[in-house]
Every structure is written in C-alpha cells, then in structure tokens.
Design an enzyme around this catalytic site. Structure first.
Site, short mmCIF file in Angstrom:
data_model
loop_
_atom_site.label_atom_id
_atom_site.label_comp_id
_atom_site.label_asym_id
_atom_site.label_seq_id
_atom_site.Cartn_x
_atom_site.Cartn_y
_atom_site.Cartn_z
N LEU A 10 0.84 -1.19 0.00
CA LEU A 10 0.00 0.00 0.00
C LEU A 10 0.88 1.24 0.00
O LEU A 10 1.58 1.53 0.98
CB LEU A 10 -0.92 -0.02 1.23
CG LEU A 10 -1.72 -1.32 1.44
CD1 LEU A 10 -2.66 -1.18 2.63
CD2 LEU A 10 -2.49 -1.70 0.18
N ARG A 17 1.22 15.72 6.70
CA ARG A 17 2.06 16.37 7.70
C ARG A 17 3.53 16.45 7.27
O ARG A 17 4.33 17.13 7.90
CB ARG A 17 1.94 15.64 9.04
CG ARG A 17 0.66 16.01 9.79
CD ARG A 17 0.56 15.28 11.11
NE ARG A 17 0.10 13.91 10.94
CZ ARG A 17 0.02 13.03 11.93
NH1 ARG A 17 0.40 13.37 13.15
NH2 ARG A 17 -0.44 11.80 11.70
N THR A 80 -7.48 1.51 4.26
CA THR A 80 -6.58 0.44 3.85
C THR A 80 -7.32 -0.69 3.14
O THR A 80 -6.81 -1.28 2.19
CB THR A 80 -5.83 -0.11 5.07
OG1 THR A 80 -6.78 -0.43 6.09
CG2 THR A 80 -4.84 0.91 5.61
N LYS A 352 39.20 13.33 -12.19
CA LYS A 352 37.98 12.92 -12.90
C LYS A 352 38.34 11.96 -14.02
O LYS A 352 39.20 12.24 -14.86
CB LYS A 352 37.28 14.17 -13.46
CG LYS A 352 36.10 13.88 -14.38
CD LYS A 352 36.44 14.28 -15.79
CE LYS A 352 35.29 13.98 -16.73
NZ LYS A 352 35.66 14.26 -18.14
#
Length: 465
Positions: A10, A17, A80, A352
């Site tokens: 789920l 919040r 749910t 690099k």
C-alpha cells in the site's frame, strides 16, 4: 514456502504532515525510498510477484518503479481495505496463493519476519495471520486479543478497556491472507465508522466471524511496526536505521570514535580494523577495506576502497581507490577514476575519469581530468590537464617517473614521456619525449620603475593605514 505467494504494498498515502508533494512512501531512509525497503524485504523472502497500490501523485511512484512491479491506482483514499480492493482483479488471478499485505511507509519489515509469519500461517492453516510486535509503550496502536488457539481480534486504543490497554502486543499493519478468503472478506467489510472508510482490520473480524482461523505472529524485530507521519518521524526512522548499521559494524570490528553525522547505507561493507570518524557518509555499493581511516567529513558513494587507506574530507564517486592511499583534505574524486596503491593526493585536488599510477604524488591545487598517469609521477602545485576544447574531451598521458612543474597546463591530447620534466609555468601542447625537459614561457621583459609608479597610491595608503 508451500504455496504460491504474492504481495500487495500500500503506497497511496500523501502524508500531509510531511508538507510535500512527494508521496510518503518515496521519502528516503538512508538515501533509499521507504517503498524500496519494503519491496526489497519481499524479494529477499522470495515474494517476487508484487502489486503496488498507488494514489497521491502516483506518477512519481510509477516513474520510480519503471515497470518492475504491477501497479493499480486508488483514486480516493478511503482506507486500507479500500486500497486492497483496488487490486481485486489482480488478486482474482491468484486465488490459489497466499498474499502478503504490507505498508509502503513501514520500511523495517524484514525477510525473517515475512518468512516466519508465513510458516505459522501455513502450519496452522490460517485464513489470516497478523504480523505483530511487542513493545514497551504500545500507546496509539491496536492491541492483539489472543485466545487459547489463535486470536479473537484487534482492538483499537480508543475502544480498548483499561485491561486491554496493558497488552504490549500490537498490530504492525502487515498480514498474510489466504487470497480467496481475503477476496471474500473484502466483499463483506463496510465503511461503518466516523471516517467513512474501509478498514483492512475489519477483514480480520469478518473471517473470524465466518469461522475461519486467525492467528498472530510476533516478530522479533520490534522496529517492524515503525513508520513516519511527519518529518520528526522520518528523522526517527533514519536514526533507527543508522544506529542499527553502526551497531552491526562495531560487532564486525569497525571502530567509531564519534557517530555525529555518520550515515552508512545498508549495502555498504566495511572491513575490520577500519576507523570511521565524524561526518562520514557512505552510500550505495561502497566497499571499504580493512585498517582504513575514513574521515572526518567524507562522502563516498559507490566506491571500492582498499586496505590501509586514509581519506580526510574527501568526496568520491563511482571510483576505485586501492591500498595504502592517502587523500585529502578537500579532494574530489569524480566517477571513472582509479587511484592506485601508494598514491598521495593533497588539498584542493580534483580527479575525474583518470588513472593515477602507483606511488604518484598530486600534492595540492591540481586538476587531473581524462588522464592516464604512470607510477612515481610528481605533480607540482597548480597543474591543470586542459582536457576540453569546448566541443570534445581528450586524454592526457603521463609516463612513469615524470615531473610536472608548478602551474603547468597540459593541453590534451598530449603525452608526457617516462622520466620527462616540464618547467614551472609552462603550457604544453606537444608530446614530450622520454627523459626530456619541456619549457614553454614567454620572454621575460623588465620595465624599470613601472611598479613604483603603478602602485604609488596603494603603497602610500597602506603605509598610512
């Protein structure tokens, strides 16, 4: 596992919040979305047939999953139970299986819990097995009501009696169901609550009322119940995961002098005898060898680091750093680099997509890009490999034992031979033969009195000040 298995995760929650447009399961714990923690636990337990229920800002999750799992969309968040209903067609094709229901924002579900719960589920012939945990403070959680043979239900805190509130066994929100019986239960549950939602917990009551067997499996992992409803909860999850890894590594012989700012990913491996100092972040598939000193203030991502290496204030990405290397402070190792055994790299250096050969010294203020550097080379301060002409990048090749003078510009493509020498301040555009000296400077011209005239006002001001 004796029967076929599948899982529904789920992942439709918004997490208001959190105050973000990101779906809650996509918030990260130790640099990995919570959803990925859950899918990984499933796969580690051998449950690979997975359906993810999306909802809020589902495009983010769809893009992240990139077709790895089946997905269904929950257009409205109505509980749910309603979320699982979105997968009824998918479940209908798997009627001869057991289905695991998990929350995509509860990252600490683990392989052993999944397998242990399924073993109980199979052994007892349960219609539903609730995954539970025993915690010291169960406040806010649904309590498990046990009988002599299984469970009689789950009581929410607001409905619990004083005696029931003393129960320490709580519902984790994760379940194993017999798939056919789950489909039956989903058809029976009603939104008879103040929220007008379909609760998956009601399916447990439906099955018990219909005479089917229900039981609960107590996980030894008390963190399996943990989730995050806000940023404070997310911080708690990160700290929980962080210290679990630190504890494990200490048991394996890794030393931590201070854990401030230390974050180590779950896939990182660290050899015994290595010391991790404060401010160290190790990510991805990083492997650190034995007897290293990492830190302070290092970020290492997807790198292989050999034995006896010391990194101080280094950022390194997608590279190999071999044994007995000393790097830092203030160094960046960019992707595609190999730093060979015995190399010393000092402050303010960037490497690099380059190979730095054995026992080479790159002491300070230098850029080495797209280069193949031999062994025993010495770089003077301020050396730059000029690898980019605005359209294409070219490689620089430096032979063994070469000496690169201070402030040398090596304009690629160019080769510096074995034992060759470049004079300080030179810009080298042509190959330098083995053992040769290359000096490229403009003719020095001295104009008497120019400085005194030019700087007269500044000198007088400084003297007055």
């Amino acid at each position: 596992m004796s029967r076929k298995t599948c899982a529904i995760i789920l992942a439709g929650g918004q997490g208001k919040r959190m105050k973000s447009d990101l779906p809650k399961p996509m918030f990260k714990v130790l640099d990995m979305p919570m959803l990925d923690w859950v899918t990984r636990a499933c796969e580690e337990a051998g449950v690979t047939d997975i359906c993810v229920v999306t909802g809020f800002n589902n495009e983010v999750i769809e893009k992240h999953l990139d077709g790895r799992y089946h997905t269904v969309f929950q257009p409205e968040r109505m509980g749910t139970g309603h979320a699982v209903m979105m997968a009824l067609d998918w479940l209908g094709e798997r009627g001869d299986s057991d289905v695991l229901i998990l929350n995509g924002d509860a990252p600490f579900i683990d392989r052993d819990t999944i397998l242990g719960a399924h073993a109980l589920h199979s052994e007892k012939g349960n219609a539903v097995t609730v995954i539970t945990s025993e915690i010291d403070d169960p406040t806010g959680y649904g309590r498990i009501l046990r009988t002599a043979d299984g469970i009689s239900g789950i009581v929410e805190e607001k409905d619990a009696t004083a005696e029931q509130k003393k129960i320490r066994e709580i519902n984790s929100g994760a379940y194993w169901f017999d798939t056919e019986k789950l489909i039956y239960a989903l058809g029976e549950i009603k939104p008879n609550n103040s929220q007008g939602e379909y609760y998956l917990t009601d399916s447990v009551y439906v099955l018990i009322s219909a005479g089917f067997r229900a039981d609960a499996y107590i996980s030894s992992n008390s963190d399996a119940v943990l989730g995050a409803n806000d940023r404070k909860g997310l911080l708690l999850l990160n700290n929980t995961a962080r210290f679990a890894i630190i504890d494990r590594l200490m048991d394996e012989g890794v030393e931590f002098t201070c854990t401030d700012g230390v974050a180590i990913g779950r896939d990182v491996k660290v050899g015994r005898g290595t010391v991790i100092l404060q401010g160290v972040i190790l990510r991805g598939n990083t492997v650190i060898g034995e007897n290293c000193v990492i830190g302070p203030n290092c970020l290492v991502e997807n790198c292989e680091v050999g034995d006896g290496t010391a990194l101080n204030s280094v950022q390194a990405f997608d590279s190999v750093i071999e044994d007995n290397v000393k790097i830092g402070p203030f160094v960046q190792i960019r992707p595609g680099s190999r730093i060979c055994t015995g190399v010393k790299i000092g402050d303010f250096v960037e490497v690099k997509n380059s190979v730095i050969g054995k026992n080479t010294a790159v002491s300070h203020l230098t850029y080495v890009g797209d280069s193949d550097v031999g062994s025993g080379v010495n770089f003077g301060c301020g050396t730059v490999t000029s690898n980019y002409d605005g359209e294409k990048k070219y490689r620089t090749v430096i032979g063994d034992d070469a000496f690169i003078g201070c402030n040398t510009n090596l304009v690629a493509p160019v080769r510096i031979g074995n034992g060759a020498y470049t004079g300080a301040g030179s810009t080298i555009t042509k190959d330098v033969p083995d053992g040769a000296l290359a000096v490229e400077r403009g003719q020095e011209k001295i104009i008497e009195g120019y400085g005194a005239r030019k700087l007269k006002g500044r000198i007088e001001k400084n003297r007055k000040g």
